[in-house]
Design a protein around this motif. Structure first.
Motif, short mmCIF file in Angstrom:
data_model
loop_
_atom_site.label_atom_id
_atom_site.label_comp_id
_atom_site.label_asym_id
_atom_site.label_seq_id
_atom_site.Cartn_x
_atom_site.Cartn_y
_atom_site.Cartn_z
N TRP A 143 100.46 134.81 166.52
CA TRP A 143 101.52 135.13 167.47
C TRP A 143 101.63 134.11 168.66
O TRP A 143 102.62 133.76 169.12
N GLY B 112 105.20 127.93 170.11
CA GLY B 112 106.32 126.93 169.39
C GLY B 112 107.79 127.13 169.68
O GLY B 112 108.53 126.17 170.17
N ALA B 113 108.16 128.41 169.74
CA ALA B 113 109.50 128.75 170.19
C ALA B 113 109.96 128.45 171.67
O ALA B 113 111.14 127.99 171.84
N ALA B 114 108.95 128.55 172.63
CA ALA B 114 109.30 128.17 173.99
C ALA B 114 109.57 126.76 174.02
O ALA B 114 110.17 126.30 174.80
N THR B 115 108.63 126.02 173.23
CA THR B 115 108.37 124.62 173.42
C THR B 115 109.96 124.00 172.73
O THR B 115 110.46 123.12 173.52
N VAL B 116 110.25 124.50 171.90
CA VAL B 116 111.50 124.09 171.27
C VAL B 116 112.61 124.60 172.18
O VAL B 116 113.62 123.54 172.37
N VAL B 117 112.79 125.70 172.78
CA VAL B 117 114.00 125.95 173.72
C VAL B 117 113.82 125.13 175.12
O VAL B 117 114.67 124.45 175.39
N VAL C 7 103.38 131.18 167.11
CA VAL C 7 104.78 131.19 166.81
C VAL C 7 105.52 131.37 168.56
O VAL C 7 106.46 130.83 168.57
N GLY C 8 104.97 132.23 169.21
CA GLY C 8 105.65 132.30 170.52
C GLY C 8 105.75 130.79 171.36
O GLY C 8 106.70 130.65 172.06
N THR D 255 100.32 125.55 173.77
CA THR D 255 100.21 126.20 172.58
C THR D 255 99.45 125.59 171.44
O THR D 255 98.60 126.49 170.79
#
Length: 379
Positions: free
Chosen positions: A246, A252-257, A249-250, A340
């Motif tokens: 998790w 990586g998502a924040a980095t992409v945003v 995943v979390g 991350t």
């Protein structure tokens, strides 16, 4: 004279009709009268004697029959049949049921009468067989057999007597259902639609029930742990996402945003820079050489201040804000990405966590003939 002759002919016709009805009735009631004569009770018999009671109901039914009260006659004959099963009662009951169009009941009673008709009344067999043939024209017949002896057979939910399977069964036209059941076998059933005048044979196959599976270990030479081992715990936890996953995943998502915001604000800054250059050109074209030399084209005290100055100031402010937002977004994306990856790499796995917990005792039964328990240590 002519009128007298007409009345005479009508009277003779009435006598002929009455004679035919009387002959038919006496032909039907002859076996019954013979039976009742043989089965008449002895002197002093009480009213509780089933034979005597059946005799009284037969007399009542015969009286109603002579009046052509078919329903009343059938009710009386049925009471007599309930008290005493006899071929003569069955024959009289079948005759009334034929007149009422109750072909299945009539056929069943005729079958009984034919099966139990004494040899001295063989002359009555032809009439009973003709009546049974008439019933069959309105009914369907079926012969039932079962692959396993002793099975219980039901027709439309009603259990059939074992002797019924040795003869054909009479059915009213329409849907029917046959079932066979016996302990240790699966229920066999068959649904079908009967048609008038049709004859068929149905065989019900009974299949043995499958044996129940014997779950659990059969080899007692091995120790069966009562507490799951570390390997079992790890494999069961893999079925769900671990905290380590998790984090990846979390993060990586924040980095992409954050990176997406950096791209957006960078493009925004570039667009505003282009607009600022165009407005600066307009301001320079409308300013005096002296103002341009001191970079005071848009100063408040400058005479003939260009109209594009206000729009140029606003555009420059928006450009500066977009540049700041872009820088912050790119920095946040970099920090989140590094954090991350670092966290994922440094986060302990399930196996490492279980090892850090130290030695663990697992109690298991000792199946080698010694009472007590065995201790199994996992590190």
């Amino acid at each position: 004279m002519t009128a007298l002759m007409a009345r005479l002919r009508a009277f003779l016709k009435y006598l002929e009709d009455w004679e035919s009805r009387f002959v038919g009735m006496t032909r039907l009631l002859f076996p019954l009268t013979f039976v009742l004569a043989l089965s008449s009770p002895a002197v002093g018999a009480t009213a509780s004697d089933p034979t005597q009671a059946a005799k009284e109901f037969v007399k009542q039914g015969s009286s109603e029959y002579s009046k052509q009260h078919w329903e009343a006659a059938r009710a009386a004959f049925l009471r007599a049949w309930e008290l005493k099963h006899h071929y003569a009662i069955a024959a009289n009951l079948a005759d009334v049921e034929l007149k009422l169009g109750r072909y299945r009941e009539a056929g069943e009673h005729l079958q009984y009468a034919l099966a139990n008709l004494p040899s001295e009344h063989v002359d009555r067999r032809a009439d009973a067989e003709a009546s049974l043939k008439e019933c069959r024209a309105h009914l369907s017949t079926v012969r039932v057999s079962v692959s396993v002896a002793g099975a219980v057979v039901r027709l439309d939910g009603q259990e059939l007597a074992p002797e019924a399977l040795s003869d054909e069964i009479l059915l009213d036209p329409g849907p029917h259902k046959l079932e066979a059941e016996k302990s240790g076998y699966l229920i066999s059933s068959r649904e079908f639609t009967a048609t008038a005048g049709e004859a068929r044979e149905i065989r019900l196959e009974l299949v043995p029930q499958p044996p129940l599976s014997n779950a659990g270990p059969t080899n007692t030479s091995h120790v069966a742990p009562l507490v799951p081992t570390a390997q079992t715990s790890e494999s069961s936890s893999d079925a769900h996402a671990s905290p380590r996953t998790w984090v990846l995943v979390g993060g990586g998502a924040a980095t992409v945003v954050a990176a997406g915001l950096g791209v957006f604000f960078t493009l925004r800054e570039s667009s505003l820079k282009s607009d600022s250059d165009k407005l600066q050109a307009q301001v320079s074209a409308g300013s005096s050489p002296s103002a341009m030399a001191t970079n005071s084209e848009c100063s408040a005290n400058t005479p003939m201040r260009p109209a594009a100055c206000d729009q140029l100031v606003q555009t420059n402010d928006k450009q500066a804000s977009a540049a700041t937002a872009a820088n912050v977004s790119w920095i946040a994306a970099g920090v989140l990405g590094v954090a991350t990856v670092t966290t994922y790499l440094l986060w302990p796995t399930q196996r490492e966590e279980s090892r850090r917990k130290g030695a663990r005792l697992t109690v298991a039964p000792w199946l080698h003939g010694v009472r007590g328990g065995a201790l199994q240590v996992d590190f």
